[in-house]
Design a protein around this motif. Sequence first.
Motif, PDB file in Angstrom:
ATOM      1  N   ASP A  77     -15.028 -34.075 121.082  1.00  0.00           N
ATOM      2  CA  ASP A  77     -15.480 -32.579 120.354  1.00  0.00           C
ATOM      3  C   ASP A  77     -15.992 -33.134 118.991  1.00  0.00           C
ATOM      4  OD1 ASP A  77     -13.471 -31.915 122.526  1.00  0.00           O
ATOM      5  OD2 ASP A  77     -11.861 -32.012 121.028  1.00  0.00           O
ATOM      6  N   SER A  78     -16.619 -32.108 118.722  1.00  0.00           N
ATOM      7  CA  SER A  78     -17.217 -32.033 117.200  1.00  0.00           C
ATOM      8  C   SER A  78     -17.075 -30.963 116.577  1.00  0.00           C
ATOM      9  CB  SER A  78     -19.131 -32.342 117.701  1.00  0.00           C
ATOM     10  OG  SER A  78     -19.493 -31.276 118.133  1.00  0.00           O
ATOM     11  N   LEU A  79     -17.185 -31.361 115.149  1.00  0.00           N
ATOM     12  CA  LEU A  79     -17.195 -30.110 113.919  1.00  0.00           C
ATOM     13  C   LEU A  79     -18.263 -30.450 113.145  1.00  0.00           C
ATOM     14  CD1 LEU A  79     -13.415 -30.151 113.018  1.00  0.00           C
ATOM     15  CD2 LEU A  79     -14.500 -28.300 113.980  1.00  0.00           C
ATOM     16  N   ARG A  80     -18.831 -29.377 112.735  1.00  0.00           N
ATOM     17  CA  ARG A  80     -19.921 -29.427 111.647  1.00  0.00           C
ATOM     18  C   ARG A  80     -19.744 -28.384 110.544  1.00  0.00           C
ATOM     19  NH1 ARG A  80     -24.880 -31.821 113.820  1.00  0.00           N
ATOM     20  NH2 ARG A  80     -26.114 -30.933 112.189  1.00  0.00           N
ATOM     21  N   PHE A  81     -19.621 -28.807 109.325  1.00  0.00           N
ATOM     22  CA  PHE A  81     -19.559 -27.991 108.136  1.00  0.00           C
ATOM     23  C   PHE A  81     -20.740 -27.683 107.313  1.00  0.00           C
ATOM     24  CE2 PHE A  81     -15.697 -30.178 109.467  1.00  0.00           C
ATOM     25  CZ  PHE A  81     -14.595 -29.055 109.193  1.00  0.00           C
ATOM     26  N   TYR A  82     -21.407 -26.742 107.125  1.00  0.00           N
ATOM     27  CA  TYR A  82     -22.465 -26.655 106.475  1.00  0.00           C
ATOM     28  C   TYR A  82     -22.192 -25.767 105.136  1.00  0.00           C
ATOM     29  CZ  TYR A  82     -24.866 -27.115 110.830  1.00  0.00           C
ATOM     30  OH  TYR A  82     -25.251 -27.609 111.937  1.00  0.00           O
ATOM     31  N   ILE A 102      -9.009 -31.683 116.871  1.00  0.00           N
ATOM     32  CA  ILE A 102     -10.176 -32.018 117.838  1.00  0.00           C
ATOM     33  C   ILE A 102      -9.675 -33.351 118.188  1.00  0.00           C
ATOM     34  CG2 ILE A 102     -11.815 -30.425 116.608  1.00  0.00           C
ATOM     35  CD1 ILE A 102     -13.067 -33.037 115.661  1.00  0.00           C
ATOM     36  N   ASP A 103     -10.503 -33.780 119.180  1.00  0.00           N
ATOM     37  CA  ASP A 103     -10.463 -35.306 119.875  1.00  0.00           C
ATOM     38  C   ASP A 103     -11.862 -35.609 119.717  1.00  0.00           C
ATOM     39  OD1 ASP A 103     -10.873 -37.481 121.299  1.00  0.00           O
ATOM     40  OD2 ASP A 103     -10.116 -36.750 123.299  1.00  0.00           O
ATOM     41  N   PRO A 104     -11.861 -36.543 118.398  1.00  0.00           N
ATOM     42  CA  PRO A 104     -13.293 -36.914 117.852  1.00  0.00           C
ATOM     43  C   PRO A 104     -14.275 -37.777 119.087  1.00  0.00           C
ATOM     44  CG  PRO A 104     -11.630 -37.933 116.628  1.00  0.00           C
ATOM     45  CD  PRO A 104     -10.966 -37.208 117.626  1.00  0.00           C
ATOM     46  N   TYR A 134     -18.258 -25.424 116.056  1.00  0.00           N
ATOM     47  CA  TYR A 134     -17.443 -26.700 116.876  1.00  0.00           C
ATOM     48  C   TYR A 134     -17.915 -26.588 118.248  1.00  0.00           C
ATOM     49  CZ  TYR A 134     -14.703 -22.629 117.830  1.00  0.00           C
ATOM     50  OH  TYR A 134     -14.351 -21.103 118.284  1.00  0.00           O
ATOM     51  N   ASP A 135     -17.781 -27.583 118.794  1.00  0.00           N
ATOM     52  CA  ASP A 135     -18.134 -27.762 120.289  1.00  0.00           C
ATOM     53  C   ASP A 135     -16.918 -28.780 120.738  1.00  0.00           C
ATOM     54  OD1 ASP A 135     -19.335 -27.814 122.539  1.00  0.00           O
ATOM     55  OD2 ASP A 135     -20.756 -29.457 122.184  1.00  0.00           O
ATOM     56  N   ALA A 139      -6.235 -29.845 128.571  1.00  0.00           N
ATOM     57  CA  ALA A 139      -5.994 -30.325 127.264  1.00  0.00           C
ATOM     58  C   ALA A 139      -7.294 -29.915 126.439  1.00  0.00           C
ATOM     59  CB  ALA A 139      -5.849 -31.883 127.088  1.00  0.00           C
ATOM     60  N   GLY A 140      -8.477 -30.065 126.522  1.00  0.00           N
ATOM     61  CA  GLY A 140      -9.562 -29.483 126.148  1.00  0.00           C
ATOM     62  C   GLY A 140      -9.509 -28.005 125.920  1.00  0.00           C
ATOM     63  N   ARG A 141      -9.260 -27.371 126.728  1.00  0.00           N
ATOM     64  CA  ARG A 141      -9.121 -26.044 126.718  1.00  0.00           C
ATOM     65  C   ARG A 141      -8.080 -25.348 125.809  1.00  0.00           C
ATOM     66  NH1 ARG A 141     -10.417 -26.609 131.949  1.00  0.00           N
ATOM     67  NH2 ARG A 141      -8.529 -26.758 132.776  1.00  0.00           N
ATOM     68  N   THR A 142      -7.007 -26.333 125.583  1.00  0.00           N
ATOM     69  CA  THR A 142      -6.015 -25.872 124.651  1.00  0.00           C
ATOM     70  C   THR A 142      -6.427 -26.054 123.455  1.00  0.00           C
ATOM     71  OG1 THR A 142      -4.295 -26.367 126.191  1.00  0.00           O
ATOM     72  CG2 THR A 142      -3.640 -26.453 124.101  1.00  0.00           C
ATOM     73  N   ARG A 143      -7.324 -27.229 123.210  1.00  0.00           N
ATOM     74  CA  ARG A 143      -7.741 -27.614 121.555  1.00  0.00           C
ATOM     75  C   ARG A 143      -8.769 -26.662 121.421  1.00  0.00           C
ATOM     76  NH1 ARG A 143      -8.565 -32.508 124.070  1.00  0.00           N
ATOM     77  NH2 ARG A 143     -11.034 -32.307 124.183  1.00  0.00           N
ATOM     78  N   LEU A 144      -9.525 -26.181 122.344  1.00  0.00           N
ATOM     79  CA  LEU A 144     -10.428 -24.996 122.022  1.00  0.00           C
ATOM     80  C   LEU A 144      -9.818 -23.604 121.429  1.00  0.00           C
ATOM     81  CD1 LEU A 144     -13.298 -23.846 122.192  1.00  0.00           C
ATOM     82  CD2 LEU A 144     -13.082 -23.088 124.546  1.00  0.00           C
ATOM     83  N   ARG A 145      -8.739 -23.451 121.963  1.00  0.00           N
ATOM     84  CA  ARG A 145      -8.126 -22.137 121.526  1.00  0.00           C
ATOM     85  C   ARG A 145      -7.484 -22.425 120.467  1.00  0.00           C
ATOM     86  NH1 ARG A 145      -6.664 -22.204 127.065  1.00  0.00           N
ATOM     87  NH2 ARG A 145      -4.667 -23.196 126.621  1.00  0.00           N
TER      88      ARG A 145
END
Length: 96
Positions: free
Chosen positions: A64-69, A59-61, A7-8, A15-21
């Motif tokens: 932010d980004s998520l990757r699933f492998y 996340i906020d698309p 994730y990034d 708000a972003g720091r809260t999402r990260l946690r």
Amino acid sequence: MMVLISYDVSTTSSAGRTRLRKVAKECQNHAQRVQNSVFEADLDYSSFLKLKDRLLKLIDPEQDSLRFYYLGNNWEKRVEHVGAKKTYNPEGVIIV
């Protein structure tokens, strides 16, 4: 099945720091951290779908980004580790 989750999350705002946690905590609850923002999850398909759904809601698309492998069940032949950080056996004994 083994899934690599990365994730990034934008941390330019509180708000972003809260999402990260929250994203990190959700991953830690279901997977093993292997890098700062990278986790290995050895889950059945149903559990993975629940985790994925929770992460997508966090996340906020737009920022932010998520990757699933999807490494599948034969993942050991697809992963090579080099370096100082010790690896772990997700199918080994877990002491709680």
